[in-house]
Design a protein around this motif. Structure first.
Motif, PDB file in Angstrom:
ATOM      1  N   ASP A  18       1.069   2.453   6.125  1.00  0.00           N
ATOM      2  CA  ASP A  18       0.604   3.831   5.961  1.00  0.00           C
ATOM      3  C   ASP A  18       1.803   4.758   6.134  1.00  0.00           C
ATOM      4  O   ASP A  18       2.294   4.933   7.251  1.00  0.00           O
ATOM      5  CB  ASP A  18      -0.476   4.112   7.011  1.00  0.00           C
TER       6      ASP A  18
ATOM      7  N   TYR B  25       0.810  -1.214   0.000  1.00  0.00           N
ATOM      8  CA  TYR B  25       0.000   0.000   0.000  1.00  0.00           C
ATOM      9  C   TYR B  25       0.844   1.266   0.000  1.00  0.00           C
ATOM     10  O   TYR B  25       0.403   2.312  -0.475  1.00  0.00           O
ATOM     11  CB  TYR B  25      -0.923   0.019   1.219  1.00  0.00           C
TER      12      TYR B  25
ATOM     13  N   SER C  96     -10.433  -0.092   8.828  1.00  0.00           N
ATOM     14  CA  SER C  96      -9.591   0.637   7.886  1.00  0.00           C
ATOM     15  C   SER C  96     -10.442   1.634   7.110  1.00  0.00           C
ATOM     16  O   SER C  96     -11.639   1.421   6.896  1.00  0.00           O
ATOM     17  CB  SER C  96      -8.878  -0.305   6.911  1.00  0.00           C
TER      18      SER C  96
ATOM     19  N   PHE D 134      -1.219  -3.257   5.947  1.00  0.00           N
ATOM     20  CA  PHE D 134      -1.786  -2.046   5.359  1.00  0.00           C
ATOM     21  C   PHE D 134      -0.839  -0.881   5.676  1.00  0.00           C
ATOM     22  O   PHE D 134      -1.206   0.048   6.383  1.00  0.00           O
ATOM     23  CB  PHE D 134      -3.168  -1.738   5.933  1.00  0.00           C
TER      24      PHE D 134
ATOM     25  N   GLU E   6      -4.412   3.825   2.520  1.00  0.00           N
ATOM     26  CA  GLU E   6      -5.205   3.112   3.521  1.00  0.00           C
ATOM     27  C   GLU E   6      -4.661   3.411   4.917  1.00  0.00           C
ATOM     28  O   GLU E   6      -3.446   3.508   5.118  1.00  0.00           O
ATOM     29  CB  GLU E   6      -5.137   1.603   3.261  1.00  0.00           C
TER      30      GLU E   6
ATOM     31  N   SER F  72      -5.392   2.159   9.157  1.00  0.00           N
ATOM     32  CA  SER F  72      -6.062   1.076   9.883  1.00  0.00           C
ATOM     33  C   SER F  72      -5.805   1.150  11.377  1.00  0.00           C
ATOM     34  O   SER F  72      -4.845   1.788  11.835  1.00  0.00           O
ATOM     35  CB  SER F  72      -5.578  -0.284   9.358  1.00  0.00           C
TER      36      SER F  72
ATOM     37  N   GLU G 279     -10.136   3.866   3.504  1.00  0.00           N
ATOM     38  CA  GLU G 279      -9.367   4.012   2.280  1.00  0.00           C
ATOM     39  C   GLU G 279      -9.643   5.369   1.650  1.00  0.00           C
ATOM     40  O   GLU G 279     -10.652   6.014   1.939  1.00  0.00           O
ATOM     41  CB  GLU G 279      -9.738   2.910   1.287  1.00  0.00           C
TER      42      GLU G 279
END
Length: 506
Positions: free
Chosen positions: A466, A119, A422, A464, A359, A361, A424
Motif C-alpha cells: 500500500d 498492488y 483487507s 498487499f 488495497e 490490509s 479494496e
C-alpha cells in the motif's frame, strides 16, 4: 520429470535503428519505480547497448515498437502502466545475471516481474523490465520427501497444472495469473494455510542472484540469513529469485462451497468471524462483504456477505458442521462434497483482468471482534460513494498452522492472529471521474482507520503493498525489520534493489 521450458515465440526482439525517447524522466521520486537516484542515468542507451543485452539474454529483448511489447509489460494494476525502455526475457539464471550486470552498467532503473500483480506497481519501471515469465515450470526433485522445484517465473495456473499431474499440493493462491515468486517471497496465503502453514513456511531452499550478480543457493545450512529473509521479506529486496524448493503434501479430496447472505448481515458476519477460528485446521475460508457499483445501486442491489470455504477430510465432520446454524440461513451458491483437490480449486480460483485498484490490509484477532463493531463497519460501508465497479472488504482466515511458528522463525512476522483483513477500492478510467475516484480513496482510508480502531487490528500484509501506508516498514515486518536490514546490508549494501517501499540497509 515435468519441468517445462516456456520458449518465446520469437528468439530475438531487437530494435533496428533509431532511439526510443523515454516517456517520463527517470526519477527516483516515482513511487512505483526501482530508480536509484545515486546512479547516473543513461537516458537512452544506444542500439549497440541493446544488442549487447540481447546477446546476454536467451529469451530476447523486446523494445516498444516490437510485437507483444505492450502485452508483456502491461501490469494487472493499470494505475502503474508505465512503459519500460526494454524488456529482457529470461529463460535461465545466467540470463538474469546478464540482465542485472547490463542494467547496472547502463545506470538504468529496473524492475523484476513474474506475474505483474504488485498492488503498488513496484514491478513496473520506465527503465529495463526483467521479465521472468518464460522461466516457468514445476519439477519433482525428491519424490520420497515430496520436494518440488518451482522456477522463478511460474504463475499460479502452471503451479496448479504441474502439481495436479504429480498428485501434490502446497499452500497456494487462487488467482491464476499471480507469479509464484512474489507470492512466496511475501509469505503466501491460501485456503490450505491453516493446515500447512503460510506458503513461505514450506520453502526449503531458493536460488538467488544478488546485486553483485553472484548466485546463492540459500537454505537452512547455506546463506541461512538470506534463506530466512526470503521467507516473508517480500520480493525485490535482496536479489532475483530464479527457483524455489518447496515441501509438498498429497492432494487429497476436499469439500468446497460458496454461501451468501443478504439479511441480518451484522449477525451473520459477527458469527462467521467469531465461530470459524474455532474450527479444525482442516478448514479454511475467505469472507467478502461486497459493496455494489453505482449502476447496481440504481438497480436496487445492496451489499451482501459471502464466503468461500474449503474443508479437508475431518473425522465425521462436514461443511454443514463447520457453519452450524448459519448453514440453514445461507443461500448455497454451490456446494461440492468430497471431490478431487484440484477439481475443487477450479471452483475457488479467481480469474482477474487488468483494471485500477488499491488495497489496504491489517491483521485481526477474533477475540477483539464485537457485534457492535461489526455493525459499525457495515454502517460505514454504506457511506462508500461508489464507482462503476463493485468493491469489497475481506477477511482471509489465518490461524491454525500459520501461528505454529514463532514470529522471528522466518521473516514473515504476522503470527498469532485469526484474520487478515483487507479493503479494496476498484475503478475504471475514464468511466469514473477523478473527483469521484478521490472521494472513494478518501472513504477507503477512513474505513481502514475505522476498522483498525474498532478491532484493534495491527500490521499490514507485505504481499498487499500500500503506497499510502504510514510506517509501512514496521507494519509489514514488525520486530523482524532490524534483522532484515542486516541481511539487506550484507547482500545489497548499495541498494541496487530499491523501490518505494524497499527495505533499506543499515
Amino acid at each position: 520429470m515435468m519441468l517445462r521450458n516456456i520458449e518465446p515465440s520469437r528468439r530475438n526482439f531487437l530494435v533496428g535503428a533509431g532511439k526510443f525517447a523515454a516517456v517520463a524522466p527517470l526519477a527516483a521520486s516515482m513511487p512505483w519505480g526501482a530508480a536509484r537516484a545515486a546512479t547516473p542515468v543513461n537516458a537512452c542507451p544506444p542500439v549497440s547497448a541493446w544488442s549487447d543485452l540481447a546477446s546476454r539474454v536467451s529469451g530476447g529483448v523486446l523494445r516498444p515498437q516490437d510485437p507483444f511489447f505492450n502485452d508483456v509489460c502491461r501490469p494487472n494494476n493499470l494505475r502503474y502502466n508505465t512503459l519500460p525502455m526494454g524488456i529482457a526475457r529470461c529463460l535461465k539464471t545466467e540470463d538474469v545475471q546478464g540482465a542485472l550486470n547490463w542494467v547496472q552498467q547502463q545506470g538504468l532503473p529496473f524492475a523484476v516481474r513474474s506475474g505483474g500483480h504488485n498492488y503498488a506497481g513496484y514491478s513496473s519501471t520506465n527503465g529495463l523490465l526483467i521479465d521472468m515469465s518464460l522461466m516457468a515450470g514445476v519439477e519433482v526433485v525428491d519424490k520420497k520427501e515430496g520436494i518440488v522445484r518451482v522456477k522463478g517465473g511460474t504463475g499460479n495456473a502452471l503451479v496448479y497444472k504441474d502439481l495436479e499431474r504429480a498428485g501434490l499440493t502446497i499452500t497456494h493462491g487462487r488467482c491464476d495469473a499471480v507469479g509464484a515468486a512474489g507470492f512466496l517471497l511475501g509469505g503466501g496465503i491460501g485456503f490450505s494455510m491453516r493446515m500447512y502453514g503460510i506458503a513461505s513456511d514450506l520453502l526449503t531452499g531458493t536460488t538467488v542472484v544478488t546485486a553483485d550478480a553472484n548466485i546463492h543457493k540459500a537454505d537452512a545450512k547455506n546463506d541461512s540469513d538470506l534463506y530466512w529473509a526470503c521467507r516473508g521479506g517480500a520480493g525485490g529486496n535482496f536479489g532475483i529469485n530464479t527457483e524455489f524448493l518447496l515441501r509438498t503434501f498429497p492432494a487429497e479430496t476436499v469439500s468446497v462451497c460458496q454461501l451468501k447472505w443478504t439479511d441480518k448481515q451484522a449477525d451473520v458476519l459477527h458469527a462467521l468471524l467469531t465461530r470459524l477460528p474455532n474450527m479444525p485446521n482442516t478448514f479454511g475460508s475467505k469472507i467478502n462483504v461486497t459493496l455494489p457499483s453505482i449502476q447496481q445501486r440504481c438497480q436496487g442491489i445492496g451489499s451482501e456477505v459471502s464466503i468461500l470455504a474449503q474443508l479437508h477430510k475431518t473425522k465425521g465432520k462436514t461443511l454443514k458442521d463447520m457453519f452450524g446454524p448459519l448453514w440453514e440461513t445461507a443461500q448455497k451458491v454451490w456446494v461440492h462434497e468430497d471431490i478431487p483437490y484440484w477439481v475443487a480449486q477450479d471452483y475457488l480460483a479467481e480469474e482477474t483482468y487488468p483494471y485500477y485498484y488499491q488495497e489496504k490490509s491489517s491483521y485481526v484477532q477474533a477475540s477483539r471482534i464485537s457485534r457492535d463493531g461489526v455493525q459499525t463497519l457495515l454502517d460505514a460501508g454504506r457511506l462508500q460513494p461508489g464507482t462503476s465497479m463493485p468493491v469489497a472488504y475481506k477477511f482471509f482466515q489465518t490461524g491454525g498452522a500459520c501461528n505454529d511458528m514463532r514470529a522471528d522463525a522466518t521473516a514473515y512476522v504476522h503470527r498469532g492472529n485469526d484474520w487478515l483483513f483487507s479493503v479494496e477500492m476498484n475503478w475504471w478510467q475514464p468511466t469514473d471521474p477523478q473527483g469521484l475516484i478521490n472521494d472513494n480513496l478518501t472513504w477507503q482510508k477512513d474505513f481502514y482507520a475505522l476498522t483498525n480502531r474498532t478491532f484493534s487490528a495491527v500490521g499490514a500484509y507485505q504481499n498487499f503493498p500500500d503506497p499510502t501506508l504510514d510506517d509501512w516498514a514496521k507494519a509489514y515486518y514488525g520486530e523482524n525489520l532490524t534483522r532484515l536490514r542486516e541481511v539487506k546490508t550484507k547482500y545489497d549494501r548499495d541498494s541496487v534493489f530499491n523501490y518505494g517501499q524497499g527495505i533499506k540497509p543499515l
